[in-house]
Design an enzyme around this catalytic site. Structure first.
Site, mmCIF file in Angstrom:
data_model
loop_
_atom_site.group_PDB
_atom_site.id
_atom_site.type_symbol
_atom_site.label_atom_id
_atom_site.label_comp_id
_atom_site.label_asym_id
_atom_site.label_seq_id
_atom_site.Cartn_x
_atom_site.Cartn_y
_atom_site.Cartn_z
ATOM 1 N N TYR A 1 0.852 -1.183 0.000
ATOM 2 C CA TYR A 1 0.000 0.000 0.000
ATOM 3 C C TYR A 1 0.886 1.230 0.000
ATOM 4 C CZ TYR A 1 -3.396 3.480 1.670
ATOM 5 O OH TYR A 1 -4.198 4.583 1.805
ATOM 6 N N ASP B 1 9.457 2.997 -0.423
ATOM 7 C CA ASP B 1 8.402 3.646 0.353
ATOM 8 C C ASP B 1 8.604 3.238 1.807
ATOM 9 O OD1 ASP B 1 6.219 4.622 1.606
ATOM 10 O OD2 ASP B 1 4.720 3.657 0.312
ATOM 11 N N LYS C 1 4.515 9.014 8.777
ATOM 12 C CA LYS C 1 4.285 8.407 10.090
ATOM 13 C C LYS C 1 5.282 8.898 11.157
ATOM 14 C CE LYS C 1 1.296 4.986 8.248
ATOM 15 N NZ LYS C 1 1.304 4.231 7.006
HETATM 16 C C1 LIG Z 1 0.584 4.711 5.674
HETATM 17 C C2 LIG Z 1 1.316 4.503 4.424
HETATM 18 C C3 LIG Z 1 1.184 5.356 3.321
HETATM 19 C C4 LIG Z 1 0.174 6.468 3.283
HETATM 20 O O1 LIG Z 1 0.436 7.444 4.226
HETATM 21 P P1 LIG Z 1 -0.773 8.444 4.675
HETATM 22 O O2 LIG Z 1 -0.095 9.401 5.587
HETATM 23 O O3 LIG Z 1 -1.786 7.572 5.326
HETATM 24 O O4 LIG Z 1 -1.279 9.085 3.442
HETATM 25 C C5 LIG Z 1 2.003 5.159 2.232
HETATM 26 N N1 LIG Z 1 2.889 4.158 2.209
HETATM 27 C C6 LIG Z 1 3.040 3.302 3.233
HETATM 28 C C7 LIG Z 1 4.052 2.217 3.146
HETATM 29 C C8 LIG Z 1 2.246 3.430 4.372
HETATM 30 O O5 LIG Z 1 2.366 2.551 5.362
#
Ligand SMILES: *Cc1c(COP(=O)(O)O)cnc(C)c1O
Length: 427
Positions: A144, A239, A267
Site C-alpha cells: 500500500y 516507500d 508516520k
Molecule cells: C501509511 C502509508 C502510506 C500512506 O500514508 P498516509 O499518511 O496515510 O497518506 C504510504 N505508504 C506506506 C508504506 C504506508 O504505510
C-alpha cells in the site's frame, strides 16, 4: 466492557461522516463490532469515551514511537504553538529536520516535506516520471502506498497483471501505466522489464511490506531489485513511510544495506502530526520546482508544529540505547505471543522486523500477499475481540502491522502476553 458512550458517538458520527470515520479501517469492518471512540492517550495507553483503558499497539498506525503525549514532545509543541501555527514561509526548523533525515537515512541527500504519506508517494512517482521521461511504474501486490489514483491497484494474482483499478472513481486511464508483481518475486519484475523496455520509470516498494501484515523481504530480493533497476535505467523508490525509523533508525535501507534512488517517509517523522517526505539523490531532487521543472506545492508543507514534533521525536529516538530497547521489547512480545499460541494449540505464523510485528492465523510461511490471504481471518477476529475485551487494542485487521513504542515496558508487554494466553483459548 461497557462502551455505551462510544456507541452513541458512533451513531452521531455516522450521520455526518461516511461510516462515521475518516479512514476506513477505523470502522472495525474487518473484525466486526464497533470501534471505541478515543478520548485520551498517555504512554502505552488509550482511554475511550466510557473511560475504558487499552494498551495500544496501533499507535496511530505507526507514528507514535515514543508513545502518546510523550512529555518532551508535548512541551516542545506547547512552546512552538505560542509562536504561531503556520507561516507559509521558510523556517530554520525545516532545514534542521531535513539535515537530520539526511544524517539518519543513508541514501538521502535532499528532502522535500509534504503533509501525508499519500502525497509523498504520489509525488515521488511524478518525480520519477519527470526525471526519466518514462511513464510506467511497477508496484507489488499487497503493498500500500497511499490512496492516489495511480497506486490504487492490486489487481488479481498473476505474474504480469496489468493494472485494473481497485476502487470505483479511479479511471482505467489513471492506472494503465501501473504494473504489478508479487512481493518477493524478482523473476516477475524481470519479465515486466523485458516486456516493457525503456518504458518503466520506477519500481516502488515497501522494503518490509507492512500493509498485508508484516512480510519481510526474502534474502537477496531487495539487492536483486537494486541490480535489476540499475541495469534497466529504472529508479528504485523505497516507500519507507512505515518502515522509516521503525525497522532500524535509518529505515530498511540501512537494515538491508540497499541504496535506493528515492525514499518516501511519513508516520514517525511527524511524531503524531501530519508530515510526509519525498527525498533522495540530489541530482533527481533538483528536478523539483523551483530548482527544476517538476511542480509540487503545499499550503501547510513544512508546518512549524509538525516539524517540531518530528524533530523532537527523532532526537529522542536517537539517544543511545532507546531504539534497541523498543526492539528488545517487541521481541519479548512476539516470543510471549508465540508461546501462548503454542500452549493453546492455535497455529500462527509470526513476523517481526524492528518495532513492527504481525501474528498471522495460518501455519505460514507468509512471503507475499497470496500467502497472507490464506490466514484464518475469522480466528483473527475472535482473537482481536478477546484482546479488546481484555483491554488490548490491536489493529482491527489481520492485514495490518502491530507497533510498539518506548512506553511499552516489560510490565506492559508481560500484561499483554497474559491477555493473549487467555485470548488464544477463546479462538
Ligand atoms: C501509511 C502509508 C502510506 C500512506 O500514508 P498516509 O499518511 O496515510 O497518506 C504510504 N505508504 C506506506 C508504506 C504506508 O504505510
Amino acid at each position: 466492557m461497557k462502551r455505551d458512550k462510544s456507541t452513541e458517538l458512533l451513531k452521531a458520527a455516522q450521520k455526518v461522516i461516511p461510516g462515521g470515520v475518516d479512514s476506513p479501517v477505523r470502522a472495525f469492518r474487518a473484525v466486526g463490532g464497533e470501534p471505541p471512540f478515543i478520548a485520551r492517550g498517555e504512554g502505552a495507553y488509550l482511554w475511550d469515551a466510557d473511560g475504558n483503558r487499552y494498551t495500544d499497539y496501533v499507535l496511530s498506525w505507526g507514528p507514535l514511537i515514543l508513545g502518546h503525549a510523550q512529555p518532551a514532545v508535548v512541551e516542545a509543541l506547547a512552546e512552538a504553538v505560542a509562536r504561531g501555527t503556520s507561516y507559509g514561509a521558510p523556517t530554520a526548523l525545516e532545514t534542521e529536520l531535513a539535515e537530520l533525515v539526511i544524517e539518519m537515512v543513508p541514501s538521502v541527500e535532499m528532502v522535500r516535506f509534504v503533509n501525508s504519506g499519500t502525497e509523498a508517494t504520489m509525488t515521488a512517482l511524478r518525480l520519477a516520471r519527470a526525471y526519466t521521461g518514462r511513464h510506467k511504474i511497477v508496484k507489488f501486490e499487497g503493498c500500500y502506498h497511499g490512496h492516489a489514483d495511480l497506486l490504487l491497484v492490486q489487481a488479481g494474482s498473476g505474474v504480469a497483471t496489468l493494472g485494473l483499478p481497485d476502487s470505483p472513481g479511479v479511471p482505467p486511464g489513471a492506472t494503465q501505466d501501473t504494473l504489478n508483481a508479487p512481493f518477493n518475486d524478482l523473476a516477475a519484475v524481470d519479465r515486466l522489464f523485458e516486456r516493457f523496455p525503456e518504458a518503466i520509470a520506477a519500481v516502488i516498494i515497501e522494503p518490509v511490506a507492512g500493509n498485508m501484515g508484516v512480510v519481510p523481504p526474502a534474502d537477496g530480493f531487495l539487492g536483486g531489485l537494486r541490480e535489476l533497476t540499475l541495469a534497466h535505467g529504472v529508479l528504485l523508490i523505497f516507500d519507507e513511510v512505515m518502515t522509516g525509523f521503525r525497522v532500524a533508525l535509518g529505515g530498511a535501507q540501512e537494515l538491508y544495506g540497499i541504496d535506493p534512488d528515492l525514499t518516501t517517509l511519513g508516520k514517525v517523522i511527524g511524531g503524531g502530526l501530519p508530515v510526509g517526505v519525498y527525498a533522495g539523490k540530489r541530482e533527481i531532487m533538483e528536478t523539483v520546482a523551483p530548482a527544476g521543472p517538476m511542480y509540487q506545492a503545499g499550503t501547510l508543507s513544512g508546518n512549524p508544529l509538525a516539524m517540531t514534533a518530528g524533530l523532537i521525536t527523532l532526537k529522542e529516538l536517537r539517544r543511545p540505547g532507546v531504539f534497541q530497547e523498543i526492539v528488545a521489547q517487541t521481541e519479548r512480545l512476539c516470543r510471549g505471543i508465540g508461546l501462548a499460541a503454542e500452549k493453546a494449540g492455535v497455529p500462527i505464523y509470526q513476523t517481526q522486523v524492528g518495532t513492527m510485528f504481525c501474528t498471522y492465523f495460518t501455519e505460514g510461511p507468509v512471503t507475499n500477499y497470496a500467502g497472507a490471504k490464506i490466514s484464518d481471518t475469522a480466528a483473527f477476529g475472535r482473537f482481536f475481540q478477546a484482546m479488546l475485551e481484555a483491554g488490548v487494542y490491536l489493529a482491527p485487521s489481520q492485514f495490518e502491522a502491530g507497533f510498539t513504542s518506548t512506553a511499552h515496558t516489560v510490565k506492559v508487554i508481560d500484561a499483554t502476553v497474559e491477555a493473549a494466553q487467555r485470548a488464544f483459548c477463546r479462538v
